[in-house]
Design a protein around this motif. Structure first.
Motif, PDB file in Angstrom:
ATOM      1  N   TYR A 216      36.147   0.163 -86.769  1.00 47.37           N
ATOM      2  CA  TYR A 216      34.681   0.105 -86.790  1.00 47.37           C
ATOM      3  C   TYR A 216      34.155   0.432 -88.180  1.00 47.37           C
ATOM      4  CZ  TYR A 216      29.977   2.072 -86.351  1.00 47.37           C
ATOM      5  OH  TYR A 216      28.651   2.378 -86.540  1.00 47.37           O
ATOM      6  N   GLN A 217      34.657   1.531 -88.762  1.00 48.43           N
ATOM      7  CA  GLN A 217      34.222   1.927 -90.105  1.00 48.43           C
ATOM      8  C   GLN A 217      34.519   0.827 -91.118  1.00 48.43           C
ATOM      9  OE1 GLN A 217      35.185   6.709 -89.440  1.00 48.43           O
ATOM     10  NE2 GLN A 217      36.465   5.495 -90.778  1.00 48.43           N
ATOM     11  N   SER A 218      35.698   0.234 -91.016  1.00 41.30           N
ATOM     12  CA  SER A 218      36.091  -0.821 -91.957  1.00 41.30           C
ATOM     13  C   SER A 218      35.146  -2.011 -91.868  1.00 41.30           C
ATOM     14  CB  SER A 218      37.533  -1.269 -91.675  1.00 41.30           C
ATOM     15  OG  SER A 218      38.425  -0.182 -91.768  1.00 41.30           O
ATOM     16  N   MET A 219      34.804  -2.393 -90.641  1.00 37.47           N
ATOM     17  CA  MET A 219      33.931  -3.552 -90.451  1.00 37.47           C
ATOM     18  C   MET A 219      32.512  -3.275 -90.923  1.00 37.47           C
ATOM     19  SD  MET A 219      35.253  -4.882 -86.753  1.00 37.47           S
ATOM     20  CE  MET A 219      36.977  -5.311 -86.500  1.00 37.47           C
TER      21      MET A 219
ATOM     22  N   SER B 162      30.787   6.872 -79.563  1.00 35.15           N
ATOM     23  CA  SER B 162      32.095   6.249 -79.711  1.00 35.15           C
ATOM     24  C   SER B 162      32.282   5.029 -78.815  1.00 35.15           C
ATOM     25  CB  SER B 162      33.185   7.291 -79.435  1.00 35.15           C
ATOM     26  OG  SER B 162      34.449   6.781 -79.726  1.00 35.15           O
ATOM     27  N   LEU B 163      31.818   5.101 -77.576  1.00 41.10           N
ATOM     28  CA  LEU B 163      31.972   3.951 -76.677  1.00 41.10           C
ATOM     29  C   LEU B 163      31.247   2.734 -77.227  1.00 41.10           C
ATOM     30  CD1 LEU B 163      32.914   2.671 -74.040  1.00 41.10           C
ATOM     31  CD2 LEU B 163      30.866   3.590 -72.940  1.00 41.10           C
ATOM     32  N   LEU B 164      30.052   2.956 -77.784  1.00 42.03           N
ATOM     33  CA  LEU B 164      29.293   1.839 -78.344  1.00 42.03           C
ATOM     34  C   LEU B 164      29.892   1.364 -79.651  1.00 42.03           C
ATOM     35  CD1 LEU B 164      26.952   0.844 -76.637  1.00 42.03           C
ATOM     36  CD2 LEU B 164      27.299   3.273 -76.269  1.00 42.03           C
ATOM     37  N   ALA B 165      30.501   2.280 -80.410  1.00 41.94           N
ATOM     38  CA  ALA B 165      31.215   1.863 -81.618  1.00 41.94           C
ATOM     39  C   ALA B 165      32.396   0.967 -81.239  1.00 41.94           C
ATOM     40  CB  ALA B 165      31.704   3.087 -82.389  1.00 41.94           C
ATOM     41  N   LEU B 166      33.067   1.295 -80.139  1.00 39.49           N
ATOM     42  CA  LEU B 166      34.145   0.438 -79.622  1.00 39.49           C
ATOM     43  C   LEU B 166      33.587  -0.929 -79.247  1.00 39.49           C
ATOM     44  CD1 LEU B 166      36.951  -0.196 -78.480  1.00 39.49           C
ATOM     45  CD2 LEU B 166      36.325   1.070 -76.410  1.00 39.49           C
ATOM     46  N   PHE B 167      32.440  -0.935 -78.601  1.00 32.97           N
ATOM     47  CA  PHE B 167      31.778  -2.180 -78.207  1.00 32.97           C
ATOM     48  C   PHE B 167      31.540  -3.071 -79.434  1.00 32.97           C
ATOM     49  CE2 PHE B 167      28.850  -5.005 -76.222  1.00 32.97           C
ATOM     50  CZ  PHE B 167      28.934  -4.815 -74.846  1.00 32.97           C
ATOM     51  N   VAL B 168      30.984  -2.460 -80.486  1.00 37.18           N
ATOM     52  CA  VAL B 168      30.700  -3.186 -81.723  1.00 37.18           C
ATOM     53  C   VAL B 168      31.980  -3.699 -82.369  1.00 37.18           C
ATOM     54  CG1 VAL B 168      29.904  -2.870 -84.109  1.00 37.18           C
ATOM     55  CG2 VAL B 168      28.504  -2.043 -82.198  1.00 37.18           C
ATOM     56  N   THR B 169      33.030  -2.873 -82.350  1.00 40.32           N
ATOM     57  CA  THR B 169      34.305  -3.256 -82.961  1.00 40.32           C
ATOM     58  C   THR B 169      34.900  -4.479 -82.285  1.00 40.32           C
ATOM     59  OG1 THR B 169      34.719  -0.935 -83.475  1.00 40.32           O
ATOM     60  CG2 THR B 169      36.597  -2.406 -83.594  1.00 40.32           C
ATOM     61  N   VAL B 170      34.877  -4.491 -80.955  1.00 43.73           N
ATOM     62  CA  VAL B 170      35.420  -5.631 -80.214  1.00 43.73           C
ATOM     63  C   VAL B 170      34.568  -6.878 -80.479  1.00 43.73           C
ATOM     64  CG1 VAL B 170      36.015  -6.532 -77.938  1.00 43.73           C
ATOM     65  CG2 VAL B 170      36.376  -4.112 -78.448  1.00 43.73           C
ATOM     66  N   TYR B 171      33.260  -6.712 -80.491  1.00 46.32           N
ATOM     67  CA  TYR B 171      32.359  -7.847 -80.749  1.00 46.32           C
ATOM     68  C   TYR B 171      32.632  -8.473 -82.113  1.00 46.32           C
ATOM     69  CZ  TYR B 171      27.992 -10.374 -81.653  1.00 46.32           C
ATOM     70  OH  TYR B 171      27.057 -11.341 -81.979  1.00 46.32           O
ATOM     71  N   LEU B 172      32.698  -7.641 -83.159  1.00 43.38           N
ATOM     72  CA  LEU B 172      32.931  -8.165 -84.505  1.00 43.38           C
ATOM     73  C   LEU B 172      34.315  -8.795 -84.622  1.00 43.38           C
ATOM     74  CD1 LEU B 172      31.317  -5.320 -86.644  1.00 43.38           C
ATOM     75  CD2 LEU B 172      30.484  -7.667 -86.409  1.00 43.38           C
ATOM     76  N   SER B 173      35.298  -8.213 -83.938  1.00 41.49           N
ATOM     77  CA  SER B 173      36.643  -8.782 -83.965  1.00 41.49           C
ATOM     78  C   SER B 173      36.665 -10.166 -83.333  1.00 41.49           C
ATOM     79  CB  SER B 173      37.624  -7.861 -83.229  1.00 41.49           C
ATOM     80  OG  SER B 173      37.663  -6.584 -83.805  1.00 41.49           O
ATOM     81  N   LEU B 174      35.943 -10.322 -82.242  1.00 42.09           N
ATOM     82  CA  LEU B 174      35.901 -11.610 -81.545  1.00 42.09           C
ATOM     83  C   LEU B 174      35.117 -12.660 -82.338  1.00 42.09           C
ATOM     84  CD1 LEU B 174      35.168 -10.354 -77.926  1.00 42.09           C
ATOM     85  CD2 LEU B 174      37.260 -11.480 -78.669  1.00 42.09           C
TER      86      LEU B 174
ATOM     87  N   GLY C 121      34.159 -12.675 -85.737  1.00 43.70           N
ATOM     88  CA  GLY C 121      34.642 -13.006 -87.070  1.00 43.70           C
ATOM     89  C   GLY C 121      33.508 -13.479 -87.964  1.00 43.70           C
ATOM     90  N   PRO C 122      33.763 -13.689 -89.263  1.00 45.16           N
ATOM     91  CA  PRO C 122      32.716 -14.113 -90.202  1.00 45.16           C
ATOM     92  C   PRO C 122      32.029 -15.414 -89.800  1.00 45.16           C
ATOM     93  CG  PRO C 122      34.658 -13.365 -91.395  1.00 45.16           C
ATOM     94  CD  PRO C 122      35.043 -13.410 -89.958  1.00 45.16           C
ATOM     95  N   GLU C 123      32.801 -16.398 -89.344  1.00 42.93           N
ATOM     96  CA  GLU C 123      32.206 -17.688 -88.996  1.00 42.93           C
ATOM     97  C   GLU C 123      31.345 -17.580 -87.742  1.00 42.93           C
ATOM     98  OE1 GLU C 123      32.158 -20.367 -90.909  1.00 42.93           O
ATOM     99  OE2 GLU C 123      33.201 -19.066 -92.325  1.00 42.93           O
ATOM    100  N   GLY C 124      31.809 -16.782 -86.774  1.00 43.74           N
ATOM    101  CA  GLY C 124      31.007 -16.580 -85.570  1.00 43.74           C
ATOM    102  C   GLY C 124      29.694 -15.902 -85.864  1.00 43.74           C
ATOM    103  N   MET C 125      29.723 -14.915 -86.765  1.00 41.51           N
ATOM    104  CA  MET C 125      28.498 -14.219 -87.134  1.00 41.51           C
ATOM    105  C   MET C 125      27.526 -15.157 -87.846  1.00 41.51           C
ATOM    106  SD  MET C 125      28.687 -11.159 -85.993  1.00 41.51           S
ATOM    107  CE  MET C 125      27.353 -10.394 -86.908  1.00 41.51           C
ATOM    108  N   LYS C 126      28.053 -16.017 -88.693  1.00 43.13           N
ATOM    109  CA  LYS C 126      27.194 -16.994 -89.372  1.00 43.13           C
ATOM    110  C   LYS C 126      26.589 -17.963 -88.363  1.00 43.13           C
ATOM    111  CE  LYS C 126      29.697 -16.797 -93.772  1.00 43.13           C
ATOM    112  NZ  LYS C 126      30.627 -17.511 -94.678  1.00 43.13           N
TER     113      LYS C 126
END
Length: 425
Positions: free
Chosen positions: A100-103, A317-329, A331-336
């Motif tokens: 999460y911190q890295s992202m 922490s639970l919501l940070a996990l939520f965000v981490t999974v979302y960003l992992s799924l 990716g940069p192209e999905g966010m764009k």
């Protein structure tokens, strides 16, 4: 248990409670229900809710949540109820906090992220206190009047009880005025400024010259961001901001009637010792294997409250996990892609609303997924018509100024239906 404590009956446990305060009657509890009966009961309750199509943002955005997220967040190696003090049994939790911190660092461009805060507004208030700690012997923080109203209110509350003097930067044509900023800086004693990357009107702000002006006076620049939009607009690093804060709700967290959400904070490396919360780091164990530990946290946050930079001792922490999974799924192209769809829908709605003749352009400024128009009809009547038709839209930002927001979830058919209701209103 009674034997252990030397009591004969349960009544002995309450012997010190005055008899008048002990209820002696029968409890009015409903009969037990089977599983299906319970499901039917709550389904009937849920049908009493009014489900609206959301065309409002103002800090909370109706983005799509991939269905796999609830499954991953419920896995035992990740899901936890408390702080991971014991690293040897908390590797799952520590790992996702590290990710999460890295992202968040990648999104904002800054060096360090903490392990999350309660929500965006309190993260901004913590950043205000951090500015005071970073710029010693200065007691004033400047706030842009284009910040979200709830963020301003929370900062003002924190400031009142921490002896921080607040100043305000004026608005010029819908965005933070650099002339007003320089005038306030010239008065001296400014520890830092807090400005929004995308402001309450939906305008993407231009911070050219802001960081230089603040740094020249020895202060820090804090940017309040919508993290989802950082995939396509200038990052805090590109504006040379020192600290970035905001709410991670736009990273796939459902609206949920207002929470729980997750506040984020990132900063330049030189300010890490003033950052509230915890930081998880990567290391190696005795066998040389990759592992994770709590790297940095100020113990005075737990034991010397009056001397602490912050009293934030937990993280979402639970919501940070939520965000981490979302960003992992995503990716940069999905966010764009999310921002491309939101941008297209918002600009289409903007143009169609102007064609109705019931609105006028408020600001000739760039926007992404949210915008403000001047309303030429009674706002309360317009809002009621939209509610009756199943839309939550036209949020009044200021008198006769209303905002609309479009995310990737809103279809062209829904936008056209919204415009039709307004035409007929």
């Amino acid at each position: 248990m009674l034997d252990r404590i030397g009591a004969k009956t349960l009544d002995d446990l309450y012997s010190d409670v005055p008899a008048d305060f002990i209820f002696r009657g029968e409890y009015d509890l409903p009969d037990a229900k089977g599983e299906q009966e319970v499901r039917d009961y709550f389904e009937a309750l849920s049908k009493k809710n009014t489900s609206l199509k959301v065309f409002v943002g103002a800090g909370a955005y109706d983005h799509y949540t991939p269905s796999v997220i609830p499954y991953i967040t419920s896995r035992s190696e990740f899901l936890t109820a408390y702080t991971p003090y014991q690293a040897e049994i908390s590797q799952g939790t520590l790992r996702y906090v590290f990710e999460y911190q890295s992202m968040m660092c990648e999104l904002t461009g800054l060096d360090i992220s903490n392990a999350s805060l309660y929500d965006g507004a309190t993260a901004a208030a913590e950043a205000m206190k951090m500015a005071i700690a970073c710029a010693k012997h200065k007691t004033r923080v400047l706030l842009s009047n284009t910040l979200l109203p709830n963020v301003l209110k929370v900062i003002e509350t924190y400031a009142k009880y921490h002896g921080v003097e607040l100043g305000f930067i004026d608005v010029n044509k819908g965005q933070t005025c650099i002339v007003s900023l320089k005038n306030e800086l010239a008065k001296g004693d400014v520890a830092g400024i807090i400005v929004p990357g995308i402001n309450k009107y939906g305008i993407v702000e231009d911070f050219a010259g802001f960081a230089e002006a603040v740094h020249t006076e020895g202060g820090v620049m804090i940017e309040y961001c919508d993290p989802s939009t950082l995939a396509v607009i200038k990052t805090p690093k590109e504006w040379d901001a020192d600290i970035a804060v905001g709410d991670g709700q736009s990273l796939g967290i459902p609206l949920c009637f207002g929470g729980p959400y997750v506040g984020f904070m990132t900063c330049k490396k030189e300010f890490v010792r003033k950052m509230p919360g915890r930081i998880v780091g990567e290391t190696k164990d005795s066998e040389g294997k990759r592992c994770f530990v709590l790297t940095l946290q100020a113990r005075e946050q737990h034991i010397r409250r009056e001397k602490a930079t912050s009293n934030i001792c937990s993280n979402e922490s639970l919501l940070a996990l939520f965000v981490t999974v979302y960003l992992s799924l995503m990716g940069p192209e999905g966010m764009k892609r999310v921002n491309d769809l939101s941008y297209g829908g918002a600009h289409y709605l903007h143009d169609e609303l102007l064609k109705t003749g019931k609105f006028a352009e408020a600001f000739e400024r760039p926007f992404l997924n949210e915008f403000t128009l001047k309303c030429n009809v009674p706002v309360n009547e317009l809002q009621q018509k939209l509610l009756d038709a199943g839309f939550f839209a036209a949020l009044e930002i200021e008198e006769n100024y209303v905002s609309f927001c479009v995310t990737e979830k809103r279809t062209k058919e829904e936008i056209d239906s919204l415009v039709k209701v307004i035409k007929e209103a």
